[in-house]
Design an enzyme around this catalytic site. Sequence first.
Site, short mmCIF file in Angstrom:
data_model
loop_
_atom_site.label_atom_id
_atom_site.label_comp_id
_atom_site.label_asym_id
_atom_site.label_seq_id
_atom_site.Cartn_x
_atom_site.Cartn_y
_atom_site.Cartn_z
N GLY A 153 0.96 -1.35 0.08
CA GLY A 153 -0.04 -0.12 0.20
C GLY A 153 0.61 1.39 0.00
O GLY A 153 0.20 2.32 -0.43
N ASN A 162 9.20 10.33 -2.86
CA ASN A 162 7.97 10.78 -3.46
C ASN A 162 6.93 11.58 -2.17
O ASN A 162 6.67 10.95 -1.43
CB ASN A 162 7.20 9.72 -4.05
CG ASN A 162 5.81 10.08 -4.84
OD1 ASN A 162 5.13 11.05 -4.28
ND2 ASN A 162 5.51 9.53 -5.73
N PRO A 163 7.16 12.82 -2.20
CA PRO A 163 6.39 13.46 -0.91
C PRO A 163 4.83 13.54 -1.10
O PRO A 163 4.41 13.44 -0.09
CB PRO A 163 6.60 15.14 -1.47
CG PRO A 163 7.65 15.16 -2.81
CD PRO A 163 7.93 13.68 -3.13
N LYS A 164 4.53 13.03 -2.10
CA LYS A 164 3.11 12.68 -2.06
C LYS A 164 2.80 11.42 -1.44
O LYS A 164 1.90 11.44 -0.41
CB LYS A 164 2.57 12.77 -3.58
CG LYS A 164 0.83 12.71 -3.81
CD LYS A 164 0.50 12.80 -5.18
CE LYS A 164 -1.00 12.86 -5.21
NZ LYS A 164 -1.28 13.18 -6.85
N LYS A 195 15.38 6.78 4.87
CA LYS A 195 15.32 5.96 6.20
C LYS A 195 14.10 5.05 6.55
O LYS A 195 14.16 4.48 7.25
CB LYS A 195 15.52 6.91 7.40
CG LYS A 195 16.81 7.50 7.55
CD LYS A 195 16.69 8.54 8.82
CE LYS A 195 18.21 8.99 9.29
NZ LYS A 195 18.27 9.74 10.47
N GLY A 196 13.18 5.32 5.60
CA GLY A 196 12.07 4.67 5.72
C GLY A 196 10.84 5.59 6.45
O GLY A 196 11.12 6.28 7.52
N GLY A 213 7.36 4.24 6.75
CA GLY A 213 5.97 3.58 6.83
C GLY A 213 5.48 3.50 8.36
O GLY A 213 4.18 3.46 8.77
N GLU A 214 6.35 3.56 9.35
CA GLU A 214 6.13 3.23 10.67
C GLU A 214 6.36 4.56 11.52
O GLU A 214 5.53 4.76 12.54
CB GLU A 214 6.88 2.11 11.39
CG GLU A 214 6.15 0.88 10.55
CD GLU A 214 6.96 -0.27 10.70
OE1 GLU A 214 6.82 -1.39 11.41
OE2 GLU A 214 7.95 -0.30 9.90
MO1 MOS Z 1 5.58 -3.84 9.41
S1 MOS Z 1 4.69 -4.37 11.28
O1 MOS Z 1 7.08 -4.76 9.51
O2 MOS Z 1 4.61 -4.57 8.15
#
Ligand code: MOS
Length: 711
Positions: free
Chosen positions: A470, A603-605, A674-675, A677-678
């Site tokens: 996603g 990608n800032p969006k 650095k990532g 998503g979290e």
């Molecule tokens: Mo994330 S909890 O590493 O999908």
Amino acid sequence: MTTAVIGQPISRVDGRQKVTGAATYAAEFDVPGQAYAAIVRSTIANGRITSFDTAAAEGAPGVVAVLTHINAPRLPYHEHKAGSDPIIGERLHVLQDDRVNHQGQPIALVIAETIEQATHAAELVRVNYAPEAATTDITGVELLPPTVEQTDQSDVLPGESRRGDAEGALAAAEVAVDQTYVIPRENHNPIELHATIATWEGDRLTLWDKTQWPYNVADEIAAVFGIPAENIRVISPFVGGAFGSGLRVWPHVTLAALGARVAGRPVKLMLSRREMYYGTGYRPHTVQRLALGAARDGHLVAILNDAYQETSSYEEYSEALVDASRFLHSCPNVYTRHRLAPMNVHTPTWMRAPGEASGNFALESAMDELAVALVMDPVELRLRNEPELDEFRQLPFSSRSTQECYRVAAERFGWSRRTPEPRSMRDGRWLVGWGMATANYPAYTVPASATARLLPDGTAEVSSATSDIGPGTWTSMTQVAAETLGLPIERVRFALGDTRLPRTPQQGGSFTMATVGSAVQAACRQAREDALAQAGTDDLTEAMRRLGQPVEASVDAMPDDASQRFSMHAFGAVFVEVAVDPDLGETRVRRIVGAYGAGRIVNPKLARSQGIGGMIWGIGMALMEHAVVDERNGRVPNATLAEYPVPVHADTPPVMEVIFVEEHDPHVNTLGVKGIGEIAQVGVPPAIANAIFHATGTRVRELPITPDKLL
Ligand code: MOS
């Protein structure tokens, strides 16, 4: 060279497919001749199965087969540990014996012509048990002692760490806070349900699966069935959210493959929403003592974080629960202990910022309590305890932009207008509160592979087996490839989600761009150099045309030793405004402003989308999410989206600002990312809890902060 495409807010390359329904998710594939499977699940939490009565199910319309441990083939279940599997323990072996370890354990499989027939027949299977006493209440569990002395942040074994004398310093501290923070079990609720379709051709198996890691599905099912992994193809082009639930290979995947083998035809198996509360992991219930000691001037002298979390009786799942306490703030005396509570439950798993989100709630709530006790601004308290280096690992940070994040987010939020007294800010009858917290999430490095293929027509095909659950990996990888090749983005096609493509790690830990992105960059660089050298020109399009045949480069990108020389994390600061109804106890989150130092933003969006997604997740964690476990039997009575609330649009604040401060990290990886998503979720729950305290004067240390806790 074309203009830079990295850093551009490009819309999703698969956006049209997604909004028109052309994107195919696991359960949406159809294989000629497919049958459907439904799982029968145990209704006890511990014991043995004494007998089955499957006659009614077998006689029901459309039923092809009913499998139980009595008639199912024995599976070899060779040793296999993926990086997402608990280090200690052994996965559940499905339909191999009469043992029941948890409520909702798969104990039989019904295969029928239609999904309705399979579901109906599954309800006709009668089971007799010899129940045994079950441990389903965490309060009475004998805790497992720490497994290791922890010396590295990346060591997820439950451990113990000590520097200085935390107990002594706490006892002698001029100011101290010492409290217990509780986070209940939370369940992953991606909109796409987990599903697998399995089809055998001889000893070759094809699996369409919802997963965050196609290669791991092939490796594990190969080990379970005792066949070579090369014989298994896993196809998973689109994933409708997963958040960690797709990092491991759960029993239903084995059941689909087993069912297809027994039935001699393709089998489709999709879990129901309720089943997702019994078979695909969850964020474990955690209990943490967090004590802080400080001098009057705000300098920390002691941090104690003593935590435990639930796990199953057959696997010791543990996560980075106490990591932040060891290095986020400067402190000479630190003690952390992380223990496990084995219970008759299924194994918990990684769920968005696993460990970091839970540990950070305790630490950043305690920091706020300390600021109150010191009568000090919470931002000022953090600035006074800003470390020079990672004091746990004794390593410099590769980069750390916390101070910039506090400054930028506070200014944007208008923090200087805050009046510190609780209940001092109002809007009509609403109590208004402003709170903040620090956020952190590690920047991991893992090997990954990619292939770039340049075609005579001037287009490129770039591929890697990664998932896109996603975040927009289809798009961001296309950008990295286009920029590296120097081709317009329309001339680059990216392919992912298939074990026919180069090997990649799981899409997890916010490390896909760092790992797969680095591999894509390296493969494109190599292919470009090869083509230019072979054609003797420095115009790539001309080179591709002149060569008249494809030029292909495959690269296995290995991280360097930066993670041994540097402590590498994304950091951030989150500021929240809440309004609490003093009569009804209802909390509305009105504003969230987060600033993050996460390296380069591809990608800032998409990055903003990840950011607000994380913030909304944080609202759910703070105010809503709770998978209730019935202590009598391990059942989850609210295992539906109707009774397990997650934030919807009406719960999201009108203002969610995601600011990425400029950060150039030359160490972390070749892309400098650095990532993201979290990290955006991590500080939100404590910032909300701290804002609620500021609004109401009530400190809630047990999530979710529901109205009853504020009345
Ligand atoms: Mo994330 S909890 O590493 O999908």
